[in-house]
Motif scaffolding. Structure first.
Motif, short mmCIF file in Angstrom:
data_model
loop_
_atom_site.label_atom_id
_atom_site.label_comp_id
_atom_site.label_asym_id
_atom_site.label_seq_id
_atom_site.Cartn_x
_atom_site.Cartn_y
_atom_site.Cartn_z
N PRO A 252 34.86 45.49 33.43
CA PRO A 252 34.60 44.55 34.52
C PRO A 252 34.67 45.24 35.88
O PRO A 252 35.36 46.25 36.07
N LEU A 253 33.96 44.66 36.84
CA LEU A 253 33.96 45.17 38.20
C LEU A 253 35.38 45.24 38.77
O LEU A 253 35.75 46.22 39.43
N ALA A 254 36.19 44.21 38.53
CA ALA A 254 37.55 44.19 39.09
C ALA A 254 38.36 45.38 38.60
O ALA A 254 39.15 45.95 39.37
N LEU A 255 38.20 45.77 37.35
CA LEU A 255 38.93 46.91 36.82
C LEU A 255 38.47 48.20 37.49
O LEU A 255 39.28 49.06 37.86
N THR A 256 37.16 48.35 37.66
CA THR A 256 36.63 49.53 38.34
C THR A 256 37.17 49.62 39.76
O THR A 256 37.59 50.70 40.21
N LEU A 257 37.20 48.52 40.47
CA LEU A 257 37.70 48.52 41.84
C LEU A 257 39.20 48.79 41.87
O LEU A 257 39.69 49.55 42.73
N LYS A 258 39.94 48.21 40.97
CA LYS A 258 41.39 48.44 40.93
C LYS A 258 41.70 49.91 40.70
O LYS A 258 42.57 50.50 41.36
N LEU A 259 40.99 50.52 39.77
CA LEU A 259 41.24 51.92 39.46
C LEU A 259 40.74 52.86 40.55
O LEU A 259 41.05 54.06 40.55
N ASN A 260 39.99 52.32 41.50
CA ASN A 260 39.56 53.08 42.67
C ASN A 260 40.40 52.77 43.90
O ASN A 260 40.07 53.21 45.00
N GLY A 261 41.46 51.98 43.73
CA GLY A 261 42.39 51.76 44.83
C GLY A 261 42.30 50.42 45.53
O GLY A 261 42.92 50.22 46.57
N TYR A 262 41.55 49.46 44.99
CA TYR A 262 41.50 48.11 45.55
C TYR A 262 42.66 47.27 45.02
O TYR A 262 43.09 47.44 43.88
N SER A 263 43.14 46.34 45.86
CA SER A 263 43.98 45.25 45.38
C SER A 263 43.04 44.18 44.82
O SER A 263 41.98 43.93 45.40
N THR A 264 43.42 43.55 43.71
CA THR A 264 42.51 42.59 43.06
C THR A 264 43.25 41.30 42.72
O THR A 264 44.38 41.32 42.26
N ALA A 265 42.56 40.17 42.90
CA ALA A 265 43.16 38.87 42.58
C ALA A 265 42.07 37.88 42.24
O ALA A 265 40.97 37.90 42.81
N GLN A 266 42.37 36.99 41.31
CA GLN A 266 41.47 35.90 40.92
C GLN A 266 42.18 34.57 41.07
O GLN A 266 43.34 34.42 40.67
N PHE A 267 41.45 33.59 41.61
CA PHE A 267 41.99 32.24 41.79
C PHE A 267 41.00 31.24 41.21
O PHE A 267 39.81 31.27 41.53
N GLY A 268 41.50 30.36 40.33
CA GLY A 268 40.65 29.29 39.83
C GLY A 268 40.33 29.39 38.37
O GLY A 268 41.20 29.66 37.53
N LYS A 269 39.07 29.19 38.06
CA LYS A 269 38.63 28.99 36.68
C LYS A 269 38.36 30.31 35.96
O LYS A 269 37.70 31.20 36.49
N CYS A 270 38.87 30.40 34.75
CA CYS A 270 38.55 31.51 33.85
C CYS A 270 38.15 30.91 32.51
O CYS A 270 38.99 30.39 31.78
N HIS A 271 36.87 30.98 32.20
CA HIS A 271 36.37 30.44 30.93
C HIS A 271 35.72 31.56 30.12
O HIS A 271 34.71 31.35 29.47
N GLU A 272 36.33 32.75 30.19
CA GLU A 272 35.77 33.88 29.47
C GLU A 272 36.68 34.37 28.35
O GLU A 272 36.35 35.34 27.66
N VAL A 273 37.82 33.72 28.15
CA VAL A 273 38.75 34.15 27.12
C VAL A 273 38.31 33.60 25.77
O VAL A 273 38.08 32.39 25.64
N PRO A 274 38.14 34.45 24.74
CA PRO A 274 37.80 33.93 23.42
C PRO A 274 38.73 32.80 23.03
O PRO A 274 39.94 32.88 23.23
N VAL A 275 38.18 31.74 22.47
CA VAL A 275 38.93 30.50 22.28
C VAL A 275 40.15 30.70 21.41
O VAL A 275 41.17 30.02 21.58
N TRP A 276 40.12 31.64 20.47
CA TRP A 276 41.27 31.87 19.59
C TRP A 276 42.35 32.71 20.28
O TRP A 276 43.40 32.95 19.71
N GLN A 277 42.10 33.12 21.54
CA GLN A 277 43.08 33.90 22.28
C GLN A 277 43.65 33.13 23.48
O GLN A 277 44.27 33.73 24.35
N THR A 278 43.46 31.81 23.49
CA THR A 278 43.87 31.04 24.66
C THR A 278 45.26 30.42 24.54
O THR A 278 45.71 29.76 25.46
N SER A 279 45.92 30.60 23.41
CA SER A 279 47.25 30.01 23.25
C SER A 279 48.31 30.86 23.94
O SER A 279 48.05 32.01 24.32
N PRO A 280 49.52 30.33 24.09
CA PRO A 280 50.59 31.11 24.71
C PRO A 280 50.98 32.36 23.91
O PRO A 280 51.72 33.20 24.42
N ALA A 281 50.46 32.49 22.69
CA ALA A 281 50.76 33.69 21.89
C ALA A 281 49.79 34.83 22.16
O ALA A 281 49.96 35.92 21.63
#
Length: 805
Positions: free
Chosen positions: A150-179
């Motif tokens: 992802p772009l955010a990872l590339t920027l972070k590894l190049n020295g950017y601070s990174t933050a996301q606020f709001g909706k994330c609907h990209e997590v595979p559905v079987w990985q959305t539990s607290p486990a």
């Protein structure tokens, strides 16, 4: 705030380099360079010398970056692009930057977001559809390949601070539990150092299920205290960026601000709604004409553009039941207020960036797809009624009785298809229809005073959300990585737009782009577009899908037809065939094939080929567990089931929730009230049924059990409830109706308390905590209902899943 200026000798880790330009950024993390030179015995030795430690920083000219992605907004909604929803902050930002009139999305939520965040086409990153319908086919797994960081990872590894606020609907559905695992979450493998928001397709704006990082948290205040999710997200974003610049003034940031607004449920304070009272009495047909004229005045469509006509599938405003029209008007008033309210809070965030705004590249993409036509032909007060096949409960009389409650805490509403079509003016169709611009074209604003001289300019070059990542990297002077975390990276599939910042007349560089969603498909190539619609969004229930080879293709010449209004396929069969072949080539290249219009097979994890979190007919739960989505708990709908709990009851009457699933708009709860066991079943917030024990729960160790015997014979039928205490029957009753498919898109299952809105009015979230000790709870499904699919039509299951994104 101080402006961003990188250290001249920025580097990876603790290793020195002589010049910033010598930092090699194609391999990430940037490899550490070990010290080479004399090692002295005594640090006081005059020959002892080491370069100072410096943290990694991007090139000195790298700007801050803010990406704002609004949810479910059509091209013709925002006043910045001629629409009826007042968005003065978007307009103000555009006056100092550029409007892009031909930016395209994928026509659906998760695919657009994953494409935007990675710079690759949505099938390339496994997101051919929403996560809930993932299959084993490479283009549809919902799993991000590690070759496409992802772009955010590339920027972070190049020295950017990174933050996301709001909706994330990209997590595979079987990985959305607290486990977890949390590798696909924003702060896992997503590249964001901080995340505050929600996981999933939609959320209650008044009482959301929130996460900070991967930890579930409660909203900081209640709706009665003035809480609204969009305001909360803006507050958190403002505080984060202020702290970031206060502590690291030399370090640029990348912020991704993606509120759940304006996705259903449409929630907004009443004083905002009242501003629009009476403004939509003319209906959706007339609204398109008004918007079309304003778009020409603003110059966001050409003077010779043609307004596309209404399709037969969409009813005319004059055809609607007069008894229904007050509710239809209110639905649109609420939506317009919701978008203006969103603009206001984005404006607060922009204003907070004031001291550093000149050196901040801001992208505001007004919609992750076209306007949503998932609200039925009449809209809804509680969209869960339609999702459960109970839309007939919402009669014109019912909707009329709820006029003052639309948009408030008691509602979970959506507007009618006609309004969605109007919000996509001047184009055909809506969200989900990737074949036509109504589903994919979204007004976009780019603002960067240091990089844009043409203030208030308009850009008409063709572009797509996959172009954002390469644009940001070029602006920052950072190369696309060839290797990340030891994995060779595939090239970006987008094209930087930086060339167009400087030249309004520059030839477009994104010359070819395929589209596909729900087998609605199209291809753009050098001004031409060939498209075919396979599925109508609001006709998923009972619709028979045609054979792919029977789909009718249309051809449009964009050099003379801005809106895809004149199908010239019959006059130009050779050009149509050329573009059809090109679509097939692109589809093979980017994992679009095989085309998949299956329904129940994609909902069922086993036939779809994706992992399933819950297996079998029994589940053991323990105290403290909570925020369990419906995918994380055995499905008790349309079948007999029992709930057994082992409790420790101290002196005094037992109180509070043992287990609850759902919330105000549908669900069930087993709890103690006045020392007695009580079971409450809530149908859509419209009907409710109670069964209460005749005697108190005994002190000490005890087992409380409820059994529900389903009537059978279809979906959403009733059944009998029996309550037991240590094996003795202590109460029984009747539930006449149940919800057949879904309780909620955002409410969860909780043990020993209830978060969010509550199933029962007997308690609040703050008084729901169980007074005793819960040792364990077990849910068992009846032998006669191991699989409830035979109760539910396949297309119904598919339709409901689609409407939740």
């Amino acid at each position: 705030m101080a402006t961003s200026s990188a250290q001249p000798n920025g580097q990876a880790g603790t290793s020195p380099v002589s010049h910033q330009s010598e930092v090699k950024r194609d391999i990430l993390p940037i490899p550490d360079v070990p010290h080479v030179g004399l090692t002295t015995y005594d640090a006081k030795d005059p020959d002892t010398t080491y370069p100072p430690i410096r943290d990694v920083r991007p090139p000195a000219s790298a700007p801050n970056v803010l990406v704002v992605l609004i949810d479910d907004v059509g091209f013709g909604a925002s006043s910045a692009f001629g629409g009826p929803c007042e968005t003065p902050n978007f307009a103000k930002l555009a006056s100092g930057g550029l409007k892009y009139t031909r930016l395209h999305t994928t026509a659906l939520c998760s695919p657009t977001r994953q494409a935007l965040l990675t710079g690759r086409n949505h099938h390339s990153v496994g997101m051919g559809n929403i996560t809930e319908t993932a299959t084993a086919a490479p283009g549809y797994t919902s799993v991000l390949p590690n070759t496409k960081a992802p772009l955010a990872l590339t920027l972070k590894l190049n020295g950017y601070s990174t933050a996301q606020f709001g909706k994330c609907h990209e997590v595979p559905v079987w990985q959305t539990s607290p486990a977890g695992p949390f590798t696909a979450w924003p702060t896992g493998g997503g590249g964001f150092e901080y995340f505050y928001g929600f996981i999933g397709g939609e959320n209650n704006q008044w009482d959301p299920a929130l996460y900070e990082g991967t930890t579930p948290i409660e909203p900081p205040k209640t709706p009665a205290e003035g809480y609204h999710l969009t305001e909360d997200l803006a507050d958190k974003a403002i505080n984060w960026v202020r702290q970031q610049k206060a502590l690291l003034p030399d370090k640029p940031f990348f912020m991704y601000f993606a509120p759940g607004a304006t996705h259903a449920p449409h929630h907004v304070p009443k004083d905002w709604i009242d501003k629009y009272k009476g403004k939509f009495a003319h209906g959706w047909d007339r609204q398109r004409e008004i918007t079309f004229g304003q778009q020409k005045e603003l110059g966001v469509i050409p003077a010779d553009a043609v307004l596309t006509p209404r399709h037969a599938e969409i009813p005319a405003w004059d055809e609607m039941d007069p008894a229904l029209k007050p509710a239809l008007e209110r639905e649109m008033e609420v939506y317009a207020a919701f978008l203006e309210h969103t603009d206001h809070h984005v404006g607060r965030l922009i204003e907070a960036l004031g001291p550093i705004l000149d050196d901040t590249l801001v992208y505001v993409i007004i919609g992750d797809n076209g306007a949503s036509a998932e609200g039925t032909l009449q809209g809804s007060f509680n969209e869960m009624a339609n999702f459960n096949g109970m839309a007939t409960l919402e009669t014109p009389e019912f909707l009329a009785s709820k006029l003052d409650e639309f948009g408030g805490e008691a509602s979970y509403g959506h507007y009618a298809v006609g309004w969605a079509w109007a919000m996509d003016t001047p184009y055909q169709w809506t969200k989900q229809v990737a074949s036509h611009w109504g589903g994919t074209r979204n007004g976009t604003i780019v603002h960067w005073p240091k990089g844009i001289e043409d203030k208030g300019g308009v850009r008409n070059q063709f572009t797509h959300v996959i172009d954002l990542a390469p644009t940001v990297l070029e602006a920052a002077g950072i190369p696309a990585p060839t290797m990340v975390n030891g994995v060779m990276q595939s090239p970006y599939e987008g094209t930087s737009l930086l060339y167009s910042f400087r030249d309004a007349d520059a030839p477009e560089r994104h010359e070819t782009q395929y589209f596909e969603m729900f087998c609605n498909r199209g291809i753009y190539h050098k001004g031409w577009s060939a498209v075919t619609k396979h599925r109508t969004p609001w006709e998923m229930g009972g619709a028979v899908m045609p054979a792919f080879d029977d789909d009718v293709w249309e051809l449009y010449d964009g050099s003379v037809d801005w809106t895809q209004s004149n199908d010239i396929s019959e006059q130009n069969p050779e050009k149509l065939h050329e573009l059809q072949r090109l679509w097939l080539i692109e589809a093979v290249k980017y994992n679009v094939l095989p085309l998949d219009d299956r329904q129940i097979e994609r909902i069922n994890p086993t036939t779809a080929g994706r992992p399933s979190l819950i297996k079998g007919n029994s589940q053991l739960l323990f105290p403290g567990m909570g925020r369990l989505s419906e995918n994380s708990v055995v499905d008790i709908k349309n079948k007999s089931f029992s709930v057994t709990s082992e409790l420790e009851i101290p002196a005094g009457a037992a109180e509070g929730v043992i287990i609850a699933q759902g919330g105000r708009f549908g669900g069930w709860s087993l709890y103690a009230k006045g020392g007695k066991t009580k079971f409450h079943y809530n149908v859509l917030g419209i009907k409710s049924f109670d069964v209460e024990a005749t005697e108190p729960i005994p002190k000490g160790t005890t087992r409380i059990r409820m059994e529900f015997s389903y009537d059978g014979g279809g979906m959403g039928k009733g059944g009998d409830v029996v309550l037991y205490s240590d094996g003795r029957e202590v109460g029984k009753g009747r539930i006449d109706q149940t919800q057949g498919f879904i309780f909620s898109a955002d409410e969860t299952t909780d043990i020993g308390y209830e978060s969010g809105t509550t199933v029962s009015p007997d308690y609040t979230a703050h008084t729901s905590k169980f007074s005793g000790t819960i040792n364990w709870i077990r849910i068992d499904l009846g032998e006669d209902a191991k699989d409830a699919d035979h109760y539910i039509e396949p297309d119904e299951r598919f339709r409901v899943a689609m409407a939740r994104q």
